[in-house]
Design a protein around this motif. Sequence first.
Motif, mmCIF file in Angstrom:
data_model
loop_
_atom_site.group_PDB
_atom_site.id
_atom_site.type_symbol
_atom_site.label_atom_id
_atom_site.label_comp_id
_atom_site.label_asym_id
_atom_site.label_seq_id
_atom_site.Cartn_x
_atom_site.Cartn_y
_atom_site.Cartn_z
ATOM 1 N N UNK A 88 11.900 1.926 0.955
ATOM 2 C CA UNK A 88 12.062 2.129 -0.490
ATOM 3 C C UNK A 88 11.121 3.216 -0.984
ATOM 4 N N UNK A 89 10.118 3.555 -0.181
ATOM 5 C CA UNK A 89 9.165 4.603 -0.552
ATOM 6 C C UNK A 89 9.892 5.933 -0.798
ATOM 7 N N UNK A 90 11.019 6.152 -0.130
ATOM 8 C CA UNK A 90 11.752 7.405 -0.292
ATOM 9 C C UNK A 90 12.489 7.486 -1.628
ATOM 10 N N UNK A 91 12.636 6.346 -2.294
ATOM 11 C CA UNK A 91 13.358 6.304 -3.573
ATOM 12 C C UNK A 91 12.425 6.314 -4.768
ATOM 13 N N UNK A 92 11.129 6.373 -4.533
ATOM 14 C CA UNK A 92 10.180 6.323 -5.634
ATOM 15 C C UNK A 92 10.201 7.581 -6.486
ATOM 16 N N UNK A 93 9.864 7.404 -7.750
ATOM 17 C CA UNK A 93 9.747 8.544 -8.655
ATOM 18 C C UNK A 93 8.532 8.299 -9.559
ATOM 19 N N UNK A 94 7.565 9.221 -9.565
ATOM 20 C CA UNK A 94 7.549 10.470 -8.806
ATOM 21 C C UNK A 94 7.397 10.211 -7.303
ATOM 22 N N UNK B 88 14.198 16.459 2.691
ATOM 23 C CA UNK B 88 13.642 16.027 1.409
ATOM 24 C C UNK B 88 12.439 16.894 1.051
ATOM 25 N N UNK B 89 12.336 17.265 -0.199
ATOM 26 C CA UNK B 89 11.295 18.202 -0.615
ATOM 27 C C UNK B 89 9.885 17.633 -0.491
ATOM 28 N N UNK B 90 9.763 16.322 -0.547
ATOM 29 C CA UNK B 90 8.433 15.703 -0.475
ATOM 30 C C UNK B 90 8.072 15.243 0.933
ATOM 31 N N UNK B 91 8.916 15.560 1.905
ATOM 32 C CA UNK B 91 8.687 15.110 3.285
ATOM 33 C C UNK B 91 8.517 16.313 4.205
ATOM 34 N N UNK B 92 7.492 16.247 5.042
ATOM 35 C CA UNK B 92 7.266 17.291 6.040
ATOM 36 C C UNK B 92 7.142 16.633 7.406
ATOM 37 N N UNK B 93 8.071 16.977 8.289
ATOM 38 C CA UNK B 93 8.061 16.449 9.651
ATOM 39 C C UNK B 93 7.720 17.580 10.611
ATOM 40 N N UNK B 94 6.701 17.359 11.436
ATOM 41 C CA UNK B 94 6.299 18.355 12.423
ATOM 42 C C UNK B 94 6.321 17.745 13.819
ATOM 43 N N UNK B 95 6.594 18.578 14.786
ATOM 44 C CA UNK B 95 6.648 18.138 16.178
ATOM 45 C C UNK B 95 5.484 18.753 16.945
ATOM 46 N N UNK C 213 0.829 -1.204 0.000
ATOM 47 C CA UNK C 213 0.000 0.000 0.000
ATOM 48 C C UNK C 213 0.863 1.253 0.000
ATOM 49 N N UNK C 214 1.933 1.244 0.803
ATOM 50 C CA UNK C 214 2.823 2.406 0.844
ATOM 51 C C UNK C 214 3.491 2.628 -0.510
ATOM 52 N N UNK C 215 3.775 1.524 -1.212
ATOM 53 C CA UNK C 215 4.434 1.627 -2.513
ATOM 54 C C UNK C 215 3.515 2.245 -3.563
ATOM 55 N N UNK C 216 2.198 2.164 -3.338
ATOM 56 C CA UNK C 216 1.235 2.703 -4.292
ATOM 57 C C UNK C 216 0.721 4.085 -3.894
ATOM 58 N N UNK C 217 0.963 4.468 -2.654
ATOM 59 C CA UNK C 217 0.404 5.723 -2.145
ATOM 60 C C UNK C 217 1.047 6.935 -2.814
ATOM 61 N N UNK C 218 0.222 7.958 -3.069
ATOM 62 C CA UNK C 218 0.739 9.234 -3.580
ATOM 63 C C UNK C 218 0.816 10.257 -2.453
ATOM 64 N N UNK C 219 0.171 9.926 -1.325
ATOM 65 C CA UNK C 219 0.223 10.802 -0.161
ATOM 66 C C UNK C 219 0.069 9.966 1.106
ATOM 67 N N UNK C 220 0.862 10.280 2.102
ATOM 68 C CA UNK C 220 0.801 9.580 3.384
ATOM 69 C C UNK C 220 0.718 10.608 4.500
ATOM 70 N N UNK C 221 -0.260 10.425 5.387
ATOM 71 C CA UNK C 221 -0.423 11.289 6.547
ATOM 72 C C UNK C 221 -0.265 10.424 7.792
#
Length: 290
Positions: A166-172, A208-215, A113-121
């Motif tokens: 491996x999700x971090x290496x996906x393109x797009x 990473x431009x596609x990653x947002x980490x909040x505390x 599922x993670x490999x197919x996701x275009x967005x993860x929250x």
Amino acid sequence: MTRVEAVRLKNEADEPGWEVDPDDEWGLAIVATIGRQLKLRRESVGMRAGRFGEAVGYGEDMIYKLESGKRIPRPEFLDRADEVLGAGGLLSAMKEDVEKVRYPKKVRDLAEMEAKAVELLSYGNHNLHGLLQTKEYAWALMGTRRPVPPEADLEQAVAARMARKAIFDRSPAPELSFVLEETTLRRPVGGKMVWRTQLEHLLDVGQLRNVEIQVMPTDRWDHPGTGGRIQVLKFEDGTAVGRMDDEFNGRPVHDPRQLRILELRYGIIRAEALTARESLAFVETLVGET
């Protein structure tokens, strides 16, 4: 093969944790097929199981278990078996199939599922999300379970978690959003050095431009995340799946109305947390304190 290598292979083979999930019908079929091919190849060259076991550093009983599909062969065993039996790469090629079934079915399903996701929250109030963990942190964290899992179980579980990254290496690249409770960052899992390395890893991933980490600061308690973890995965076809610990019996949901509830809660949590820039600065401060 040296004596040391033989001993290592034998010890690894004797470790528990490489059995197929009995509820994983597809996995059982794959491992059974590999076992049959292994047996056919051994018999075709006229080698007894005991002699073959000696050549690869495994006990005879373990060879029978592998050939009957009761155990998942390790990749290094298939390479050695290919060499001993002169299989010309046929047995080594089965490592691809082993890679597909070596992890529990529920982990494979999640990774798919993670490999197919275009967005993860993801909001977590207890531990860091598995995708953000270093290998050492994951090993230490899983080692806190009781009863203590066998080392082979830990190895398998950690390897499965690392494979999902491996999700971090996906393109797009998919859009990944994580909200972490402050307490998960302050808990020195694995000791000072493991903890520090984990914090530094968060800083790297957060760039990473596609990653947002909040505390989420500990003193901000008035938000809808107090009921537990929230996760939502969105797919290219417009469908999604989500879950929350204290909602819908903690089960995955697909219904748009239920997903809206999870997204509403996640949106509020995200708004209450520090911004991504503030969060990375906070993590940098923690690194400086270690």
